[in-house]
Structures are given as C-alpha cells and as structure tokens.
Design a protein around this motif. Structure first.
Motif, PDB file in Angstrom:
ATOM      1  N   ASN A   1       0.509  -1.140  -0.289  1.00 28.55           N
ATOM      2  CA  ASN A   1       0.085   0.133  -0.005  1.00 28.55           C
ATOM      3  C   ASN A   1       1.102   1.422   0.303  1.00 28.55           C
ATOM      4  O   ASN A   1       0.565   2.250  -0.930  1.00 28.55           O
ATOM      5  CB  ASN A   1      -0.989   0.198   1.644  1.00 28.55           C
ATOM      6  CG  ASN A   1      -1.576  -1.306   1.864  1.00 28.55           C
ATOM      7  OD1 ASN A   1      -2.434  -1.741   0.489  1.00 28.55           O
ATOM      8  ND2 ASN A   1      -2.175  -1.326   2.774  1.00 28.55           N
ATOM      9  N   ASN A   2       2.060   1.570   1.051  1.00 24.16           N
ATOM     10  CA  ASN A   2       2.712   2.749   1.524  1.00 24.16           C
ATOM     11  C   ASN A   2       3.755   2.380  -0.312  1.00 24.16           C
ATOM     12  O   ASN A   2       3.730   3.734  -0.744  1.00 24.16           O
ATOM     13  CB  ASN A   2       3.771   1.857   2.530  1.00 24.16           C
ATOM     14  CG  ASN A   2       5.122   2.640   2.653  1.00 24.16           C
ATOM     15  OD1 ASN A   2       4.728   4.077   2.260  1.00 24.16           O
ATOM     16  ND2 ASN A   2       5.794   2.809   2.718  1.00 24.16           N
ATOM     17  N   CYS A   3       3.902   1.298  -0.776  1.00 22.51           N
ATOM     18  CA  CYS A   3       4.992   1.080  -2.003  1.00 22.51           C
ATOM     19  C   CYS A   3       4.787   1.748  -3.091  1.00 22.51           C
ATOM     20  O   CYS A   3       5.354   2.503  -4.115  1.00 22.51           O
ATOM     21  CB  CYS A   3       5.570  -0.128  -1.884  1.00 22.51           C
ATOM     22  SG  CYS A   3       7.045  -0.454  -0.703  1.00 22.51           S
TER      23      CYS A   3
ATOM     24  N   THR B   1       9.526  -5.274  -5.435  1.00 22.34           N
ATOM     25  CA  THR B   1       7.792  -4.841  -6.737  1.00 22.34           C
ATOM     26  C   THR B   1       7.654  -3.603  -7.899  1.00 22.34           C
ATOM     27  O   THR B   1       6.919  -3.894  -8.723  1.00 22.34           O
ATOM     28  CB  THR B   1       6.629  -6.175  -6.293  1.00 22.34           C
ATOM     29  OG1 THR B   1       6.989  -6.714  -5.375  1.00 22.34           O
ATOM     30  CG2 THR B   1       5.588  -5.833  -7.357  1.00 22.34           C
ATOM     31  N   VAL B   2       7.316  -2.856  -6.794  1.00 21.20           N
ATOM     32  CA  VAL B   2       6.847  -1.825  -7.633  1.00 21.20           C
ATOM     33  C   VAL B   2       8.093  -1.159  -8.950  1.00 21.20           C
ATOM     34  O   VAL B   2       7.377  -1.177  -9.408  1.00 21.20           O
ATOM     35  CB  VAL B   2       6.579  -0.295  -6.784  1.00 21.20           C
ATOM     36  CG1 VAL B   2       5.341  -1.265  -6.172  1.00 21.20           C
ATOM     37  CG2 VAL B   2       7.211   0.081  -5.515  1.00 21.20           C
ATOM     38  N   CYS B   3       9.526  -1.223  -7.863  1.00 23.81           N
ATOM     39  CA  CYS B   3      10.334  -0.563  -8.911  1.00 23.81           C
ATOM     40  C   CYS B   3       9.722  -1.639 -10.029  1.00 23.81           C
ATOM     41  O   CYS B   3      10.307  -0.711 -11.332  1.00 23.81           O
ATOM     42  CB  CYS B   3      11.708  -1.322  -8.406  1.00 23.81           C
ATOM     43  SG  CYS B   3      11.761   0.315  -7.547  1.00 23.81           S
ATOM     44  N   ALA B   4       9.834  -2.606 -10.016  1.00 20.41           N
ATOM     45  CA  ALA B   4      10.165  -3.531 -11.393  1.00 20.41           C
ATOM     46  C   ALA B   4       8.673  -2.597 -12.376  1.00 20.41           C
ATOM     47  O   ALA B   4       8.661  -2.814 -13.357  1.00 20.41           O
ATOM     48  CB  ALA B   4       9.469  -5.140 -11.432  1.00 20.41           C
ATOM     49  N   ARG B   5       7.456  -2.746 -11.867  1.00 12.19           N
ATOM     50  CA  ARG B   5       6.913  -2.518 -12.621  1.00 12.19           C
ATOM     51  C   ARG B   5       6.597  -1.211 -13.047  1.00 12.19           C
ATOM     52  O   ARG B   5       6.387  -1.417 -14.511  1.00 12.19           O
ATOM     53  CB  ARG B   5       5.496  -2.270 -11.367  1.00 12.19           C
ATOM     54  CG  ARG B   5       4.518  -1.689 -11.620  1.00 12.19           C
ATOM     55  CD  ARG B   5       3.032  -1.910 -13.519  1.00 12.19           C
ATOM     56  NE  ARG B   5       2.105  -1.720 -13.779  1.00 12.19           N
ATOM     57  CZ  ARG B   5       2.794  -1.209 -14.607  1.00 12.19           C
ATOM     58  NH1 ARG B   5       3.410  -0.540 -14.834  1.00 12.19           N
ATOM     59  NH2 ARG B   5       1.634   0.143 -14.586  1.00 12.19           N
TER      60      ARG B   5
ATOM     61  N   GLY C   1       1.857   4.286  -3.280  1.00 15.47           N
ATOM     62  CA  GLY C   1       2.131   5.859  -3.103  1.00 15.47           C
ATOM     63  C   GLY C   1       3.190   6.840  -2.868  1.00 15.47           C
ATOM     64  O   GLY C   1       3.885   6.930  -3.565  1.00 15.47           O
ATOM     65  N   GLN C   2       4.705   5.160  -2.760  1.00 11.64           N
ATOM     66  CA  GLN C   2       5.619   6.382  -2.577  1.00 11.64           C
ATOM     67  C   GLN C   2       6.959   6.491  -3.991  1.00 11.64           C
ATOM     68  O   GLN C   2       7.161   7.459  -4.184  1.00 11.64           O
ATOM     69  CB  GLN C   2       6.723   5.457  -1.941  1.00 11.64           C
ATOM     70  CG  GLN C   2       6.406   6.569  -0.177  1.00 11.64           C
ATOM     71  CD  GLN C   2       7.766   6.332   0.532  1.00 11.64           C
ATOM     72  OE1 GLN C   2       8.747   6.328   0.269  1.00 11.64           O
ATOM     73  NE2 GLN C   2       7.420   5.684   1.913  1.00 11.64           N
ATOM     74  N   ILE C   3       5.780   5.155  -4.881  1.00 12.94           N
ATOM     75  CA  ILE C   3       6.912   4.546  -5.854  1.00 12.94           C
ATOM     76  C   ILE C   3       6.142   6.137  -7.209  1.00 12.94           C
ATOM     77  O   ILE C   3       6.857   6.725  -7.549  1.00 12.94           O
ATOM     78  CB  ILE C   3       6.764   3.888  -6.940  1.00 12.94           C
ATOM     79  CG1 ILE C   3       8.196   3.406  -7.378  1.00 12.94           C
ATOM     80  CG2 ILE C   3       5.430   3.064  -6.845  1.00 12.94           C
ATOM     81  CD1 ILE C   3       9.094   2.599  -7.181  1.00 12.94           C
ATOM     82  N   LEU C   4       4.701   6.340  -6.699  1.00 11.45           N
ATOM     83  CA  LEU C   4       4.144   7.410  -7.378  1.00 11.45           C
ATOM     84  C   LEU C   4       4.730   9.234  -7.429  1.00 11.45           C
ATOM     85  O   LEU C   4       5.160   9.495  -8.361  1.00 11.45           O
ATOM     86  CB  LEU C   4       2.631   7.872  -7.501  1.00 11.45           C
ATOM     87  CG  LEU C   4       1.368   6.270  -7.808  1.00 11.45           C
ATOM     88  CD1 LEU C   4       0.266   6.495  -7.567  1.00 11.45           C
ATOM     89  CD2 LEU C   4       2.127   5.316  -9.784  1.00 11.45           C
ATOM     90  N   LEU C   5       5.135   9.002  -6.065  1.00 13.48           N
ATOM     91  CA  LEU C   5       5.324  10.280  -5.418  1.00 13.48           C
ATOM     92  C   LEU C   5       6.819  10.251  -6.170  1.00 13.48           C
ATOM     93  O   LEU C   5       7.636  11.415  -6.254  1.00 13.48           O
ATOM     94  CB  LEU C   5       5.467  10.425  -3.904  1.00 13.48           C
ATOM     95  CG  LEU C   5       5.791  11.551  -3.197  1.00 13.48           C
ATOM     96  CD1 LEU C   5       4.904  12.734  -4.042  1.00 13.48           C
ATOM     97  CD2 LEU C   5       5.752  11.091  -2.571  1.00 13.48           C
TER      98      LEU C   5
END
Lengths: 420, 267
Positions: free
Chosen positions: A108-110, A140-144, A112-116
């Motif tokens: 949930n937090n990752c 995961t979000v970095c890969a995405r 939000g922060q990756i979009l920021l």
C-alpha cells in the motif's frame, strides 16, 4: 473511551512534523533540504486529485484492494470456549491485508511512494527491509515502473528470510547484506541513510514504516490508512456498527497506524501488540514502548530501546519484521496520551497463535500478525459477547515457515508442539 | 573559556594568515589511555583545534573508518560521561587548544541538555557539534549551551542552498563546519575549486565566522589545497585509520605532517 467533541487526533502532525513531543526531523544537514523538498512534494501530491486517482487505480487493479473483512468464526468460538465462566467473547474479524499482491500490507505504502518518486523525477530507489516484505514490495513496484532498486538488508535477516531474498532478486533488485551492528533492520536503515546522503541527486529513499524524519511518518500512515478506511466502511456494512476494538502488531508501526488512524475520532479501542521476544525481563525483546524510553534515532524522536548512555540496544524478535528498537512517533504520542493501548506477546505466544490460526481458520499468518493473534482472544473476552474486534492480518506466513519449523524443532518441550 | 578559546585560536590563525588545522579523534578509541595520549600529543603536533568524537551505536553519517572507531570505543566502555572525564584529564595540562565534542544527539539527550552543558563546560569543552540535529531541532540545545558559553557548531552542506543558509547559520558561534561533499565521512573528497566559493558564501552569511572544511581530506596535499580558501581544515578518518593500524605515535606523526601542510599552504 468517549473522545471529546473537539477532538483533533487525526489532524497531527503539526507543521514541524510533531506528534506532541515526538517526531520531528533529526537528520544531517546534507539530507535536510531533501526532506523539506519531499514534504512539499508530498503535500502537493496529497492535494492533487489526479495523483489520488492514479494511486486508487493501481490499488484496485494491481494490489487487489479492497481487501476482504472476514469473520473468523472458529477462532471466535475457540476463544469463547476459553472464556471465564459466564463470560463471552466478541466476534473476531480479520482485515485480510495478507491477500494483497506480495502478501502483506507493505505494498500500500510502496505504491504511494513510487508514484511520488516518479512525480519528483527520481530515477533510483533505495529501501531497507527486515522481514523482506517491504523489500519485496519495493522491488515489485520498481519492476512495475522500470526503476533500479537497491535493498539494504541486515546479514542476519538475509539468512533467516531466504525466500524473500530470492523473490527480491527475481524482481530485479540488488540486495546489499549489511554486516554492521547485529545485521538487522536498524543496521539496514543506517546503511540506507548512508546511501541516500551519498546519492542526493537521483535517489528516492522509500522508507517502509511510519517512522523516520517528517514527512515519512505522516506519509506512510496516509498510504496505509486505506486499511482502516476500508475496515471502517466494511464493519458498518456488515455489522451495522463500528468495531469495539482494533488490534494490530507493532514493529515500526505502519500496519497498526494504518488500521488505527481512521478510527482515531471514534469510540473504538485501539490496541497495538509489541514483540516481547524472549520476555520483557530477558533483555531480548523489541517492545520499545513497553520496555524503552524516548530518544532520537533515524530522524525522529520516539520511544527507543537504549542503555543509560543513550546507545541503541539490539532488539530481538522471532519475527524479523518486528525486530526494530524503535517505533513510529505517532504511536509514541498515542501511548502517552492514552488514546491507544499497547501490550506485548512473546516469541512463544506468537508461535502458538501462528499454529492455532492455521489450524482453526486455514490461514497461515505471518509471524508479525501472529503477535496480534496471541492477544486477540483476551481482548475479545474483555470486549465481551455482542462486540466486534478487528485484527489486521497484515501478512501471510509463507516466508516464515522455515523459521517456525526451526523454532518448533528447537523447543520440543513447547506446549505448541503438542498441537502438531 | 569555552567559545572564547575558539575565537582566540581563529584570531591567531587569521593574524598569521593561515588556516587552522582541526584534528578529529574518537574518545576511547581504542581505549581511554591511548586516547588520552593522542589528545595530549595533538596540540604539540600542531593541531589548532581538537574535535573529539563521542561514540554512538548508530553513526548514520559516518563511513567505515569512524564506524569502526565508534564500535571500538563502545567496546572499551566509552560513554558520554567518560568522554567528559577524558577532556577533564586533558585540560589538566592544556589550557589553550580549543576542543569541541562531536557526535549524535541521543547520548546528549539521554544525558540531559542542562546537565550536559554544565558538566561539559566544567570539564573544559568549548563547543558541541551534533550531526543529526539540524537548526530546526536545535533551539532547546542551544538554549542550554548558551549560558555556559559553549558553541553549538552549525553544519552547512553542498545541498544547503542560498535560501536555506541564513536559517542554518542563525545562532552559529565558534565556526561553521562545511561538509564539503554529499556523503559519509572518509570516502569521497571535494574538488578544491568547488570549496572556495562555498566557503565565501557561508562566511558571508555567517557574519564573518570562520568556516572549517571537512569530509574526505586524507593527505597533506589535499589539506594544503583546501587550506588556500578555508579558515580551517578538518581531518578525521585518515587519523583514525592510522591510529587503528599503526598506533598513537604514527597518528601523531601524520597529524604533524598535515599541520605543516596546512600552515605552509598560503606561503
């Protein structure tokens, strides 16, 4: 507890990042301009409907939100049976954040922060991880989003969380084992801060818990508060009323503050469970509020495990995710003000609850929520029949099966063993 | 004495048209005895100012050399209280060389700001530099130090822009420490040509207070280059490494070579 009419619990922190005396921005001058820039960028994003819409879209279609609210009927019946004569037991509900993509609330937090970070034009992501759940969610979000990712992880944790280390590598992250200190979460956080202070031009530090210099505690809480907002709406829909109590385990405190925050102004008991490790008197635990005192570490003022000289002590918990000698500053403030209560569960109690939940509900919990499970029975009995208790099932236990197997093998006299 | 001792030493250096040499060591590294021997030898070796580190379990802004020094000091039982005792013993034979303490906030907070200020002044400390206490969080500490005449040394960094600089140097005394590279101690060093304009900018903002430059300065050549523009040159990790590998005499020899280089830089 009836909150006063003029209650403004949820309006904190103040402009200086303070929750009462806690929080703040205790970082080296090199980082201070970055922290201030982040604060501005986050405030702008928070007020931007396009940012919130993008986040909501990813939470729905990538993370898998909303997570269900599940009535744990057999666990409720079990605890009702264990109740005092003539007592009774509140219904126990699980907020199923272990069903999120990557298996815990961390994403949930990752997300939000990756979009920021993208909005701020940062091109390299670093993070610390303890249990590896935050590391996996970050990788995961970095890969995405196609961003390079460096994860600092204590060497001890690399060893005891092998499945997550493998997952992070599959996702393309670089894992840096940290050998300084005792090689756990606090040492990984030190090393991540050293990376950040060295790479100020391009790097975004994606902190995994509601701690660190302002705005991190408020920002991480806001991103995790989706848990509590959903749970609140789901309880109203399912039971026609708010729960009587919310229960969550506490390491740095992000899953707990995420559940608690939307209930701060309500007449709902909020109970956090710290890790008592081998026991509070053993000196080997991670209960910073129950067994520590206020100090400054990792950018914020909060409760810390420390010696008389102000040296930070090593925490211990069987759960790598709770193995941290501090706590998010908002919890420190909620404790002192009495708005939330904090209790503890030992390694052994968590192990027993881990097995109990698996057998009764067909849900293998992570060792982190197993600490909350260890206290939820007594809390449900305190609330009593007709009441409702929401427990944040903040992670699933796949990552912990080897740790649990080792612990059970090493404690053949443990009562939990007899249940197997 | 306190901040006056710092002011006197910087006035002397200015009169001699040279930069000051600031030597850093970690209290209690590797033990109290050798640490005291090094302290006592440093002024004779040419150190104008001594920066005495007190150990912290989580030195977030330090590179490996000072991380290891911190660990050695803690293993030898060093505390903030024993650091003050070390200063007391040093001051018994040395009244002129200013000494500031450098470290992280939590040991000072744990000691208590008022008690620390009074005990530090009594021991002969002249100032304090706290890595993780930016100006936004420093007022309580400055309020406690002020009545005892102790300087709270402020830090400026390459990331500190012109808009922020006035807030950073507000209430500055003694000198301003310019962290010349973004990074941890003892790793990278700044290009000498970037140092001069930064020093001028900070000195002007701080009403003419001396500006000391540190981070990554290891050799006499690097020290001499920085000493062209800076009011003081700080060397830490290199001395700490030498002490660990070759002992007190070798560290004093290195300090002497660095001091000479700084002294002769503008000749």
């Amino acid at each position: 507890m009836n909150a006063p009419a003029a209650n403004t619990w949820s309006a904190y922190p103040d402009a200086r990042g303070r929750f009462g005396d806690y929080g703040g921005r205790y970082v080296a001058e090199t980082l201070m301009p970055l922290v201030l820039e982040l604060d501005g960028a986050y405030r702008a994003a928070k007020g931007d409907p396009a940012f919130q819409a993008e986040l909501d879209d990813f939470l729905t279609h990538y993370v898998g939100r909303p997570s269900p609210l599940y009535f744990a009927e057999r666990l409720t019946a079990h605890h009702a049976g264990n109740g005092a004569k003539g007592g009774g037991c509140a219904r126990i509900w699980f907020k199923r954040d272990e069903l999120n993509h990557t298996g815990a609330h961390k994403i949930n937090n990752c997300m939000g922060q990756i979009l920021l970070a993208r909005r701020m034009g940062r091109t390299r992501i670093i993070a610390e991880t303890g249990a590896g759940q935050h590391g996996v969610a970050t990788a995961t979000v970095c890969a995405r989003f196609g961003l390079p990712c460096v994860i600092y992880m204590g060497a001890t944790d690399v060893e005891r969380q092998k499945p997550n280390v493998f997952r992070m590598r599959l996702l393309g992250a670089e894992i840096v084992p940290v050998t300084s200190g005792r090689g756990t979460l606090k040492d990984a956080m030190n090393e991540a801060m050293r990376d950040w202070v060295t790479n100020v031009e391009d790097t975004y530090y994606l902190i995994g818990t509601a701690a660190g210099p302002h705005p991190y505690p408020a920002m991480v809480r806001d991103f995790q508060a989706v848990i509590g907002r959903e749970a609140r709406a789901q309880m109203l829909e399912r039971a026609g009323k708010l729960p009587d109590a919310c229960v969550a385990s506490i390491g740095g405190g992000s899953n707990a503050i995420g559940l608690f925050h939307p209930f701060l102004e309500d007449d709902v008991r909020l109970i956090g469970i710290e890790a008592a490790g081998h026991g509070l008197t053993s000196g080997q635990h991670a209960a910073s509020m129950t067994g520590g005192r206020p100090g400054v570490l990792h950018g914020n003022k909060t409760y810390l495990l420390q010696d008389d000289d102000g040296q930070i002590l090593d925490a211990h918990s069987i759960s790598a995710g709770l193995d941290y000698p501090g706590i998010g500053p908002e919890h420190a403030w909620l404790k002192d003000s009495g708005r939330a209560e904090y209790r503890t569960a030992t390694d052994m109690e968590a192990l027993a609850a881990f097995q109990e939940c698996a057998r009764l509900e067909g849900i293998i919990p992570a060792l982190e929520p197993a600490h909350a499970l260890a206290r939820v029975g007594e809390i449900a009995r305190e609330v009593g029949r007709g009441g409702d208790v929401v427990l944040n099932m903040c992670g699933r236990g796949d990552k912990d099966i080897y740790t649990v197997a080792d612990a059970l093998a090493g404690h053949a006299d443990h009562p939990a063993e007899t249940k197997l | 004495m306190s901040v006056a001792r710092l002011d006197a030493r910087f006035a002397l250096c200015r009169a001699e048209d040279r930069a000051a040499f600031v030597a850093y060591l970690m209290a209690g590294d590797p033990d109290a005895g050798r640490s005291l021997a090094l302290l006592r030898g440093l002024s004779a070796a040419g150190a104008d100012v001594i920066e005495l580190g007190f150990p912290f379990s989580d030195p977030m802004a330090e590179g490996p050399p000072i991380q290891r020094a911190s660990l050695r000091a803690l293993e030898a039982g060093t505390t903030l209280a024993s650091t003050l005792e070390l200063v007391r013993r040093f001051r018994a034979g040395e009244r002129d060389t200013p000494l500031i303490l450098m470290g992280y906030l939590n040991p000072v907070l744990s000691y208590g700001y008022d008690r620390f200020s009074s005990d530090a002044a009594e021991a002969g400390v002249d100032g304090l530099l706290v890595v993780d206490c930016p100006p936004e969080e420093a007022d309580d500490l400055a309020d406690a130090l002020d009545p005892h005449g102790l300087a709270l040394v402020r830090l400026a960094a390459p990331t500190t822009d012109a808009a922020r600089l006035p807030a950073v140097v507000r209430r500055a005394s003694g000198f301003v420490y310019y962290v010349s590279v973004a990074g941890v101690t003892g790793v990278k060093s700044a290009a000498a040509e970037t140092v001069a304009p930064a020093v001028e900018r900070i000195r002007a903002a701080a009403g003419g207070l001396p500006v000391a430059v540190g981070f990554g300065i290891r050799t006499p050549e690097q020290a001499a280059a920085v000493a062209q523009a800076a009011d003081a040159v700080v060397v830490g990790s290199a001395l700490v490494d030498t002490l660990a590998k070759h002992g007190v005499e070798a560290a004093l020899g290195q300090a002497s070579a660095l001091a000479q280089a700084v002294r002769n830089a503008r000749r």
